[in-house]
Structure formats: structure tokens, C-alpha cells
Design a protein around this motif. Structure first.
Motif, mmCIF file in Angstrom:
data_model
loop_
_atom_site.group_PDB
_atom_site.id
_atom_site.type_symbol
_atom_site.label_atom_id
_atom_site.label_comp_id
_atom_site.label_asym_id
_atom_site.label_seq_id
_atom_site.Cartn_x
_atom_site.Cartn_y
_atom_site.Cartn_z
ATOM 1 N N UNK A 270 42.190 43.838 52.878
ATOM 2 C CA UNK A 270 41.515 42.782 52.120
ATOM 3 C C UNK A 270 42.545 41.886 51.420
ATOM 4 N N UNK A 271 43.544 42.497 50.780
ATOM 5 C CA UNK A 271 44.532 41.723 50.032
ATOM 6 C C UNK A 271 45.368 40.843 50.953
ATOM 7 N N UNK A 272 45.599 41.297 52.190
ATOM 8 C CA UNK A 272 46.388 40.484 53.123
ATOM 9 C C UNK A 272 45.613 39.262 53.610
ATOM 10 N N UNK A 273 44.318 39.199 53.305
ATOM 11 C CA UNK A 273 43.486 38.071 53.709
ATOM 12 C C UNK A 273 43.756 36.838 52.858
ATOM 13 N N UNK A 274 44.493 37.018 51.760
ATOM 14 C CA UNK A 274 44.811 35.892 50.885
ATOM 15 C C UNK A 274 44.544 36.229 49.439
ATOM 16 N N UNK A 275 45.117 35.440 48.524
ATOM 17 C CA UNK A 275 44.981 35.722 47.103
ATOM 18 C C UNK A 275 43.542 35.603 46.618
ATOM 19 N N UNK A 276 42.763 34.684 47.217
ATOM 20 C CA UNK A 276 41.366 34.532 46.794
ATOM 21 C C UNK A 276 40.568 35.786 47.101
ATOM 22 N N UNK A 277 40.692 36.281 48.339
ATOM 23 C CA UNK A 277 39.991 37.514 48.721
ATOM 24 C C UNK A 277 40.504 38.696 47.918
ATOM 25 N N UNK A 347 29.516 40.063 34.915
ATOM 26 C CA UNK A 347 30.500 41.108 35.193
ATOM 27 C C UNK A 347 31.790 40.524 35.762
ATOM 28 N N UNK A 348 31.658 39.523 36.599
ATOM 29 C CA UNK A 348 32.836 38.889 37.191
ATOM 30 C C UNK A 348 33.601 38.089 36.144
ATOM 31 N N UNK A 349 32.887 37.375 35.282
ATOM 32 C CA UNK A 349 33.533 36.496 34.305
ATOM 33 C C UNK A 349 34.403 37.260 33.308
ATOM 34 N N UNK A 356 42.851 27.692 32.770
ATOM 35 C CA UNK A 356 42.320 27.379 34.098
ATOM 36 C C UNK A 356 43.135 28.107 35.172
ATOM 37 N N UNK A 357 42.421 28.651 36.160
ATOM 38 C CA UNK A 357 43.092 29.331 37.268
ATOM 39 C C UNK A 357 42.294 29.055 38.543
ATOM 40 N N UNK A 358 42.904 28.322 39.461
ATOM 41 C CA UNK A 358 42.202 27.912 40.676
ATOM 42 C C UNK A 358 41.847 29.094 41.562
ATOM 43 N N UNK A 359 42.756 30.061 41.659
ATOM 44 C CA UNK A 359 42.501 31.229 42.508
ATOM 45 C C UNK A 359 41.262 31.979 42.043
ATOM 46 N N UNK A 360 41.167 32.243 40.745
ATOM 47 C CA UNK A 360 40.009 32.967 40.229
ATOM 48 C C UNK A 360 38.733 32.157 40.410
ATOM 49 N N UNK A 361 38.793 30.868 40.184
ATOM 50 C CA UNK A 361 37.595 30.031 40.346
ATOM 51 C C UNK A 361 37.062 30.084 41.770
#
Length: 474
Positions: A270-277, A347-349, A356-361
Motif C-alpha cells: 500500500x505504501x509503495x502506491x504513493x504518499x497519498x495512499x 475519525x480521519x480529521x 495546510x498539507x496537500x498530501x493529507x487533503x
């Protein structure tokens, strides 16, 4: 008059909910503290950025995975201690723990020798450089602190087996409080302490673990416990008991190691799929941990009571204890189900970084959807955990190991094919994993339903040992 014939107003029904609550509830609280300890690490690190949080998850899982064979092996002392206690052989309870402690001492250098293999696994996974460096730091510190974790497992298994689970709860509570305080100081650098970031999170975890171990050591070697169980006389190698622990505990250890290895590989995929995933999956599995780990406390209660009543040749009460554990598990899992369905956004928030963090958004909507899907299997979690606990308490460890390991290693190639070959979105891969998991929960129920576990024997074939559980051999 026999205890099982006394009025309900005098004592709880043997194997009933009140007796299960007395044993399992402190273990649920204990594992809840362990969950909060890990959860706090990742929550604090999320304030520094999603890469730090994901690094703590992958690094922490991998360090724990390196210990799991020996944790599973020595943790099986709970079932043996419970059966010896039920059979009236109190002195052998401490002998079991002594053998587990010897195994832990031998295991520590072997665990450290595996460190280069874990670093190779990180490199092979193709994790983003922003996450890889802190992940290695976190992993290394936790791995060097493996010995206190192993020793805690040995001593906690003793108290779980004899039913003094409040001692384990107290140790876990102390470990959690020390960890949370140390994390706050060391991660962020409060009150003149230098800010260590993810390294501070790892050191805080080790400090908490040491304090929890100190509580268990103090009670185990306390005067009352020494006199009741002959603790000091039991500090020796006892070949018959060691053989028993290795025979029945090894499948549990192999199962735990292979399962967590598979789970770690899935996280890395999952982590190798990218920082967003990676960010979304880390948030989801943080809450999945809250859902699952306290159930292990219920499983320990099931192992303790089922083992005790099988050791006393009361399989019908052992079965009642298993059903009581299932009811308790379903009550807890129902609360988690409602949270996952009704409050996933909130729960996610909780894990949103400062600023601001684009990856988390980008990751937040994905995490919300995966949490809602996770609600599909939380009740099945309780089924698998409780019935696998009953099977292990009876000595049906090889079957449980085979099925559980098969389940986890079917999930790994399935996830790889869906994400890497067919390039499906993470939600689709996650839903497929859930479907397969539900099928295997049914398999554990059917094995329990067959009733074969009631007629296995674990403790009757060593010289001077107690009578075997009624029925055939293991």
C-alpha cells in the motif's frame, strides 16, 4: 458443595459472562492501553507531517514482526499455566514462566541479527525517500529494545493464566502513561528537552515498556506470589515443561510471525502506491488497531478460562466460556461498527497535520471510504479472535496456525495483483481483502462448531504432570 452447584447469588456461573468479564475486562483495558500507546506515537507524529506518521507505522510493525515468533511462543504460556492451575498443579505454573524467560533471553540476539533483512525489505518495497529515512530510525531503536517486550510477554502470560489480569492491566496503564508523557517531551522538545521527532517517539515507547516490565517483575517476585507458586524454586530449566511449551507454543509463534510478516508486506505494498495512499492506509489501520487489539484482551480471557476448565475436565463449562467471550466481543465490536459508519470523517480529521498539507487533503476522502468499508468486518473480527482462542487453549494450535497463515498469505498476492497488475484503486483492493477475510472467519467458526477441540490433551504426558484432559491425545 461443589462450586458449580452453588446458587447464582453466591458465585458467578462458571464460564458465564460475569466470570468472563472478571478475567477479560482488565485484559481489554490492558490492550486498550497498548493500543493508545501506539496510537499516541502516530497521532503526535502526524503533527509533524504524514510521512513521519506513515514511517512510524511501517517501522513499528516491522520491528514487532521481528519479535512475533518468540512473542507467540512465550505467550502460549497463558494456556499452559491455565491448564496446570485447573488441574491443581500450581507449582508447575511458575515452571512454565521460567522456560518462557529462558527462551526470551536466547531470542534477543537472534532478533537483532535480523536487522539487515528488515532494511533490505524497506529498500525492496520502493518507499518514498521522505518516509524511508525516519522509518529506519524508528525501526532500529525499537528493535534494540526488544528484550523488555519479550520479558513483559512472559510475565503477563503468567498472570493471565492464573486469572490475575488486573496486574497486567496495571502494568499496561503505567507503560501507557509513561509513554504518552515521554512522547510529548521528546517528540516536540518541551521543558528544555531537545526535540527528537520520530526518534523521541521510539525512545518514549521503550521507556514506557521498561516501566511496565518493572511492575510485572515486582508483583511476580513479591512474597505472596513466591510462596503461592514457588517462583524462586522454579527458576531452572525443566525439560519436560520446556518441551511442552515448545511443542504447543511453536505453532502459535510461527503463526504470529508469518501473519504479521504478511500484514507488514501488505502495508508496504500500500505504501509503495504513493504518499497519498500511504497516508490514507496509515490512518485507517490506526483505527483498525483500535477496533482489533482490545479483542485480543478478550481472547486472552477465553484462553485462560477455556484452558482452566479443560484442565479440570469440564469441557461443557469451557464451551460456555467461549460463548461468553463471543458475546463480550460482539458488544465491543458493535460500538466500533457504529463509529466507522457514522463518524468516519471525524475519525480521519484527528490525524490532520498542523497547517495546510496537500498530501493529507488528498488522502482524507480515501481514508473515509476505507473506514466505512472496514465496518463490514468488525463483527467477524470477534468471531475469529474468540474461536481461535478457544482452539488454542485446547491445544489445536497446528490447525489454527495453518488456516490463519493461509488466510494472510492469500491476501498478499491478491493485493499485489489488484494494485500493481490490474492497477485498481485502493478502495477496490481493500474491499476484496475484506471479502476474503469474512470467508476465513466462517472457517474458524466451523472448526469450533465441530467440537473436536474439547477432546484434545496438552498436559498429561510429562512425568509427574497432572491428569490429561478427558479424551484422546493431541
Amino acid at each position: 458443595m461443589d462450586k458449580t452447584q452453588m446458587p447464582h447469588s453466591v458465585v458467578p456461573t462458571p464460564g458465564g459472562m460475569r466470570e468472563m468479564l472478571a478475567i477479560a475486562l482488565p485484559m481489554v483495558v490492558s490492550h486498550g492501553c497498548e493500543t493508545l500507546l501506539i496510537f499516541t506515537d502516530r497521532l503526535f507524529l502526524s503533527r509533524l507531517g504524514p510521512e513521519q506518521m506513515s514511517a512510524a507505522m511501517a517501522g513499528g510493525l516491522t520491528s514487532f514482526m521481528m519479535m512475533t515468533f518468540f512473542i507467540g511462543l512465550t505467550g502460549y504460556a497463558t494456556a499452559l499455566v491455565a491448564q496446570y492451575l485447573g488441574a491443581g498443579e500450581r507449582q508447575r505454573c511458575a515452571l512454565v514462566v521460567s522456560q518462557a524467560l529462558l527462551i526470551a533471553l536466547v531470542a534477543y540476539p537472534l532478533i537483532l541479527a535480523g536487522r539487515p533483512l528488515a532494511h533490505g525489505l524497506f529498500a525492496l518495497a520502493g518507499i518514498a525517500p521522505e518516509q524511508l529515512a525516519p522509518q529506519r530510525q524508528y525501526f532500529d531503536i525499537l528493535l534494540y529494545g526488544a528484550l523488555p517486550v519479550l520479558l513483559r510477554t512472559c510475565l503477563a502470560s503468567f498472570f493471565s493464566g492464573i486469572g490475575r489480569t488486573r496486574v497486567v492491566m496495571l502494568a499496561a496503564l503505567v507503560a501507557m502513561l509513561v509513554n504518552v508523557g515521554a512522547n510529548y517531551l521528546l517528540i516536540f522538545g518541551r521543558f528544555g528537552v531537545p526535540a527528537l521527532g520520530i526518534r523521541g517517539a521510539a525512545w518514549g515507547t521503550l521507556l514506557g515498556s521498561l516501566c511496565g516490565l518493572a511492575v510485572l517483575v515486582a508483583v511476580y517476585f513479591g512474597r505472596d506470589n513466591r510462596q503461592a507458586y514457588g517462583v524462586l524454586d522454579a527458576l531452572r530449566l525443566e525439560r519436560a515443561v520446556m518441551k511442552k511449551l515448545l511443542r504447543f507454543g511453536s505453532p502459535a509463534g510461527v503463526e504470529m510471525f508469518l501473519n504479521l510478516l504478511a500484514f507488514t508486506v501488505m502495508i508496504l505494498i500500500f505504501h509503495s502506491h504513493g504518499l497519498t495512499t500511504a497516508t490514507a492506509v496509515t490512518v485507517v489501520f490506526n483505527w483498525d488497531m483500535v477496533s482489533f487489539v482490545p479483542l485480543i484482551g478478550i481472547q486472552i480471557g477465553v484462553v485462560s478460562l477455556v484452558g482452566r476448565y479443560l484442565g479440570a475436565s469440564h469441557p461443557e463449562i469451557a464451551e460456555r466460556a467461549a460463548i461468553s467471550g463471543l458475546k463480550m466481543g460482539w458488544i465491543y465490536s458493535s460500538v466500533i461498527l457504529l463509529l466507522f459508519v457514522c463518524l468516519p470523517e471525524q475519525l480521519v480529521e484527528i490525524f490532520r497535520p498542523q497547517g495546510a498539507d496537500e498530501t493529507f487533503s488528498q488522502a482524507a476522502p480515501l481514508a473515509v471510504g476505507m473506514l466505512r468499508l472496514a465496518s463490514l468486518y468488525v463483527l467477524a473480527d470477534a468471531v475469529m479472535v474468540v474461536f481461535s482462542g478457544a482452539l488454542r487453549a485446547a491445544g489445536d494450535t497446528f490447525w489454527a496456525m495453518t488456516v490463519s497463515v493461509t488466510m494472510h498469505w492469500l491476501l498478499v498476492p491478491l493485493l499485489f495483483v489488484l494494485l500493481k497488475v490490474f492497477q485498481l484503486p485502493p478502495q477496490s483492493a481493500w474491499l476484496a481483502l475484506i471479502g476474503l477475510f469474512l470467508c476465513f472467519s466462517g472457517v474458524f467458526y466451523l472448526r469450533y462448531r465441530s467440537g473436536r477441540w474439547k477432546h484434545l490433551a496438552m498436559i498429561g504426558d510429562e512425568p509427574g504432570g497432572p491428569l490429561a484432559v478427558s479424551g484422546g491425545g493431541a
